[in-house]
Write a protein that holds these residues in place. Sequence first.
Motif, PDB file in Angstrom:
ATOM      1  N   ASN A 148       0.822  -1.210   0.000  1.00 10.89           N
ATOM      2  CA  ASN A 148       0.000   0.000   0.000  1.00 10.89           C
ATOM      3  C   ASN A 148       0.858   1.262   0.000  1.00 10.89           C
ATOM      4  O   ASN A 148       0.566   2.219  -0.724  1.00 10.89           O
ATOM      5  N   ILE A 149       1.894   1.247   0.816  1.00 11.01           N
ATOM      6  CA  ILE A 149       2.785   2.413   0.891  1.00 11.01           C
ATOM      7  C   ILE A 149       3.492   2.616  -0.439  1.00 11.01           C
ATOM      8  O   ILE A 149       3.539   3.731  -0.967  1.00 11.01           O
ATOM      9  N   ILE A 150       4.065   1.557  -0.999  1.00  7.18           N
ATOM     10  CA  ILE A 150       4.812   1.700  -2.260  1.00  7.18           C
ATOM     11  C   ILE A 150       3.891   2.159  -3.387  1.00  7.18           C
ATOM     12  O   ILE A 150       4.284   2.984  -4.214  1.00  7.18           O
ATOM     13  N   GLN A 151       2.666   1.674  -3.424  1.00  4.96           N
ATOM     14  CA  GLN A 151       1.719   2.136  -4.440  1.00  4.96           C
ATOM     15  C   GLN A 151       1.524   3.651  -4.333  1.00  4.96           C
ATOM     16  O   GLN A 151       1.551   4.370  -5.327  1.00  4.96           O
ATOM     17  N   THR A 152       1.361   4.128  -3.110  1.00  3.53           N
ATOM     18  CA  THR A 152       1.198   5.564  -2.888  1.00  3.53           C
ATOM     19  C   THR A 152       2.472   6.313  -3.254  1.00  3.53           C
ATOM     20  O   THR A 152       2.423   7.381  -3.888  1.00  3.53           O
ATOM     21  N   GLU A 153       3.623   5.770  -2.882  1.00  2.00           N
ATOM     22  CA  GLU A 153       4.895   6.413  -3.231  1.00  2.00           C
ATOM     23  C   GLU A 153       5.062   6.511  -4.743  1.00  2.00           C
ATOM     24  O   GLU A 153       5.513   7.545  -5.253  1.00  2.00           O
ATOM     25  N   LEU A 154       4.691   5.464  -5.461  1.00  2.00           N
ATOM     26  CA  LEU A 154       4.811   5.504  -6.922  1.00  2.00           C
ATOM     27  C   LEU A 154       3.860   6.526  -7.531  1.00  2.00           C
ATOM     28  O   LEU A 154       4.198   7.174  -8.531  1.00  2.00           O
ATOM     29  N   GLU A 155       2.697   6.702  -6.929  1.00  2.00           N
ATOM     30  CA  GLU A 155       1.781   7.755  -7.387  1.00  2.00           C
ATOM     31  C   GLU A 155       2.393   9.134  -7.168  1.00  2.00           C
ATOM     32  O   GLU A 155       2.290  10.014  -8.025  1.00  2.00           O
ATOM     33  N   LEU A 156       3.045   9.324  -6.023  1.00  2.00           N
ATOM     34  CA  LEU A 156       3.733  10.590  -5.740  1.00  2.00           C
ATOM     35  C   LEU A 156       4.888  10.811  -6.718  1.00  2.00           C
ATOM     36  O   LEU A 156       5.079  11.922  -7.232  1.00  2.00           O
ATOM     37  N   LEU A 157       5.651   9.760  -6.970  1.00  2.00           N
ATOM     38  CA  LEU A 157       6.768   9.849  -7.913  1.00  2.00           C
ATOM     39  C   LEU A 157       6.269  10.301  -9.281  1.00  2.00           C
ATOM     40  O   LEU A 157       6.828  11.229  -9.881  1.00  2.00           O
ATOM     41  N   ALA A 158       5.210   9.679  -9.767  1.00  2.00           N
ATOM     42  CA  ALA A 158       4.665  10.047 -11.073  1.00  2.00           C
ATOM     43  C   ALA A 158       4.204  11.502 -11.076  1.00  2.00           C
ATOM     44  O   ALA A 158       4.495  12.246 -12.022  1.00  2.00           O
TER      45      ALA A 158
END
Length: 139
Positions: free
Chosen positions: A98-108
């Motif tokens: 869940n955290i990594i999914q959110t981090e990848l959204e932030l990265l994008a």
Amino acid sequence: LQEVVDFMAAPQNMARWTGHRSIRLVDGQWLEIRAVGDIAFSVETKPLGDDGARVSYQWQDGEGSLTVEMQARQLDTGTAVSALLPPLEPARLQRTRNIIQTELELLAALLEDRAGSIARSSMDLIDQFHLEVYQRKKL
């Protein structure tokens, strides 16, 4: 692809897109500053042929280590980033996903110059994760 990999591989950028907001360069070594003791942190990149790269993040505490790897691949429509997670107990694995999914959204959002579109709930989740990591006693 290279812009994404370079951004992801720069430890000083971690605070901008991940819950690892206390990574600092101290006496020539990258550390994640924590309340109960600092953890050594390193990043390594490796090419994956002509259309990809792997970015490995490693936290080392004495004999123990934790590695999370991200793969960035060039597609016709842009760059896709995915995570390769280490073996973790089921509850921590789900939380990490869940955290990594959110981090990848932030990265994008950051790399696509749309940081203003980041949902407050996403930032709250990352802030909460940062506090959990900061207080964590082990890897």
